[in-house]
Design a protein around this motif. Sequence first.
Motif, PDB file in Angstrom:
ATOM      1  N   LEU A 289     -32.935  49.291  64.810  1.00  0.00           N
ATOM      2  CA  LEU A 289     -32.767  50.569  65.499  1.00  0.00           C
ATOM      3  C   LEU A 289     -32.463  51.702  64.519  1.00  0.00           C
ATOM      4  N   ASP A 290     -31.888  51.373  63.356  1.00  0.00           N
ATOM      5  CA  ASP A 290     -31.615  52.413  62.365  1.00  0.00           C
ATOM      6  C   ASP A 290     -32.911  53.056  61.861  1.00  0.00           C
ATOM      7  N   ALA A 291     -34.019  52.329  61.972  1.00  0.00           N
ATOM      8  CA  ALA A 291     -35.302  52.877  61.525  1.00  0.00           C
ATOM      9  C   ALA A 291     -35.757  54.038  62.395  1.00  0.00           C
ATOM     10  N   LEU A 292     -35.124  54.216  63.557  1.00  0.00           N
ATOM     11  CA  LEU A 292     -35.455  55.327  64.448  1.00  0.00           C
ATOM     12  C   LEU A 292     -34.812  56.640  64.001  1.00  0.00           C
ATOM     13  N   VAL A 387     -46.111  60.210  77.439  1.00  0.00           N
ATOM     14  CA  VAL A 387     -45.246  59.951  76.288  1.00  0.00           C
ATOM     15  C   VAL A 387     -45.571  60.993  75.218  1.00  0.00           C
ATOM     16  N   ALA A 388     -44.564  61.697  74.731  1.00  0.00           N
ATOM     17  CA  ALA A 388     -44.797  62.702  73.691  1.00  0.00           C
ATOM     18  C   ALA A 388     -45.343  62.026  72.439  1.00  0.00           C
ATOM     19  N   PRO A 389     -46.463  62.512  71.900  1.00  0.00           N
ATOM     20  CA  PRO A 389     -47.051  61.867  70.712  1.00  0.00           C
ATOM     21  C   PRO A 389     -46.080  61.646  69.558  1.00  0.00           C
ATOM     22  N   PRO A 390     -45.220  62.624  69.202  1.00  0.00           N
ATOM     23  CA  PRO A 390     -44.276  62.347  68.113  1.00  0.00           C
ATOM     24  C   PRO A 390     -43.401  61.134  68.384  1.00  0.00           C
ATOM     25  N   MET A 391     -42.987  60.938  69.650  1.00  0.00           N
ATOM     26  CA  MET A 391     -42.127  59.801  69.955  1.00  0.00           C
ATOM     27  C   MET A 391     -42.911  58.493  69.916  1.00  0.00           C
ATOM     28  N   GLY A 392     -44.185  58.555  70.303  1.00  0.00           N
ATOM     29  CA  GLY A 392     -45.017  57.364  70.153  1.00  0.00           C
ATOM     30  C   GLY A 392     -45.112  56.940  68.710  1.00  0.00           C
ATOM     31  N   GLY A 393     -45.281  57.925  67.808  1.00  0.00           N
ATOM     32  CA  GLY A 393     -45.349  57.619  66.388  1.00  0.00           C
ATOM     33  C   GLY A 393     -44.048  57.054  65.851  1.00  0.00           C
ATOM     34  N   VAL A 394     -42.922  57.621  66.285  1.00  0.00           N
ATOM     35  CA  VAL A 394     -41.615  57.166  65.805  1.00  0.00           C
ATOM     36  C   VAL A 394     -41.335  55.732  66.258  1.00  0.00           C
ATOM     37  N   GLY A 397     -44.062  53.210  64.971  1.00  0.00           N
ATOM     38  CA  GLY A 397     -43.882  53.140  63.520  1.00  0.00           C
ATOM     39  C   GLY A 397     -42.664  52.330  63.137  1.00  0.00           C
ATOM     40  N   SER A 398     -41.546  52.566  63.826  1.00  0.00           N
ATOM     41  CA  SER A 398     -40.322  51.812  63.540  1.00  0.00           C
ATOM     42  C   SER A 398     -40.500  50.338  63.847  1.00  0.00           C
ATOM     43  N   LEU A 399     -41.159  50.042  64.960  1.00  0.00           N
ATOM     44  CA  LEU A 399     -41.338  48.664  65.371  1.00  0.00           C
ATOM     45  C   LEU A 399     -42.224  47.886  64.402  1.00  0.00           C
ATOM     46  N   GLY A 401     -42.609  48.660  61.192  1.00  0.00           N
ATOM     47  CA  GLY A 401     -42.132  48.792  59.823  1.00  0.00           C
ATOM     48  C   GLY A 401     -42.892  49.816  59.008  1.00  0.00           C
ATOM     49  N   LEU A 402     -43.437  50.846  59.666  1.00  0.00           N
ATOM     50  CA  LEU A 402     -44.186  51.899  58.979  1.00  0.00           C
ATOM     51  C   LEU A 402     -43.266  53.080  58.668  1.00  0.00           C
ATOM     52  N   ASP A 403     -43.525  53.767  57.585  1.00  0.00           N
ATOM     53  CA  ASP A 403     -42.727  54.930  57.194  1.00  0.00           C
ATOM     54  C   ASP A 403     -43.238  56.140  57.974  1.00  0.00           C
ATOM     55  N   TRP A 404     -42.690  56.332  59.167  1.00  0.00           N
ATOM     56  CA  TRP A 404     -43.200  57.359  60.070  1.00  0.00           C
ATOM     57  C   TRP A 404     -42.736  58.765  59.719  1.00  0.00           C
ATOM     58  N   GLU A 405     -41.602  58.908  59.017  1.00  0.00           N
ATOM     59  CA  GLU A 405     -40.992  60.229  58.858  1.00  0.00           C
ATOM     60  C   GLU A 405     -41.878  61.230  58.114  1.00  0.00           C
TER      61      GLU A 405
END
Length: 429
Positions: A289-292, A387-394, A397-399, A401-405
């Motif tokens: 969850l910290d990856a969020l 679903v807001a696209p930025p939140m889909g990416g976050v 991406g977190s799930l 293991g991608l560097d979404w930031e």
Amino acid sequence: MAFVLETAGALLPASDLDPDDLDDLSPEELEQLAAPWPVRWLYPPEEGDPDRVVYLFCGPGGLDVGVREVLGHQLDTIGVEFNKDASATARAAGFRRIVMDVRDLDPRHPALRWVRGLIVTAPCQCWTPAGKRAGQDPRNQELLLDVFTAAFEATFGHWHDSGPCEWEGECLICDDPEWDGYGGFTGPLLTLDEVRAPIAQMTDERIGLIAEVLIWSLSLTAQWDNLRWLAMEQSSALPELVLDGLREELWSADWCSAEYRVLDAVDYGLASRRKRVFLMAARHSYVDLDALTPKAPMPTTTAAEALGWPEGIRVNTRGVRKTAGGNCWSADKPATGITSKIRGWYWEHDKDRRFSLDEAALLVGFRPGYPWTGSRSSCTQQIGDVVAPPMGGVVIGSLLGLDWEPRLRAYLAQLYPTTAGRPAHALAA
């Protein structure tokens, strides 16, 4: 039919279909066998192929945009959506859709053998303050938890130790002539129709749609055991009792980790508030969850800056109706949560100045020109529910293991160029 009596995987009857046998079928027979899924899903993926993903209640494509345009990541996703306008919107944007009721599909279909990801974004009106909140009724919640339990019984059944059990004639363990006396799961004891039966007693059948999270994830796990991850988005008003019920059934099915967190899209650079709860689960790893959490605060964008409006604009959302929260919000701050009612919002000093679809969609994270399809009411409903696209990416991406930031920051810089590169503290006031 063969049964493998393990803690997970192949607890349901294994398909007699061998991929090698497909070579003997004509193209028409293959299409009939695979329908409504693509024929290529009958075959195992090749090394390096993107994850195959089933996306239930997928709407017009917000989360898909998050994966494709925010993350720049490729998934082999097929969405299931009953709303024809939302499906047409997604298809026009380049996403694949099956226009059907999720409940009319069998999660044990042979074409789903190699599915690795499941996404579920069921309708949320029965949970939110904007709706009638039937999901908050204790009796409805009790029935829903009964459905969760039944979903496990329809896939894994019950665990029993050595010795015959009370389900004689139905138990896949002690009815096996080669049973060696060790314990295990009984296998399915109910049909999926029996699982869903209590939903008819609820005051709003949409409450029961969230049970598809378990019906599909447990079916795929028990049938093939190739499912690796799960993501669910829902109203932040979803009771913890329901969220914990979902987690407990997944843990019982030997999922390694299932966690949830409420996120507000404004904290990730969106020009409007959009608070949702996300449940993330992993079959063989732990969810982090910290990856969020971004490493540094994301830039804040006001609605006026996002839309290129002058300062001082106030937006009326309720006409002359007065409520405790007022009937206006200032565009010099991030917008209030966008709902389908945005179709009637207007500038307080100019009733003729209403939101265009591009403006409404920009506030929830879509680039201008997204191909919204249907009447204005239908399109604003899609925008309000998406679903807001930025939140889909976050979340995805977190799930994964991608560097979404850095990817999200680049997307926001293109979406809201007037605030690109400006620190959050400079705009927060």
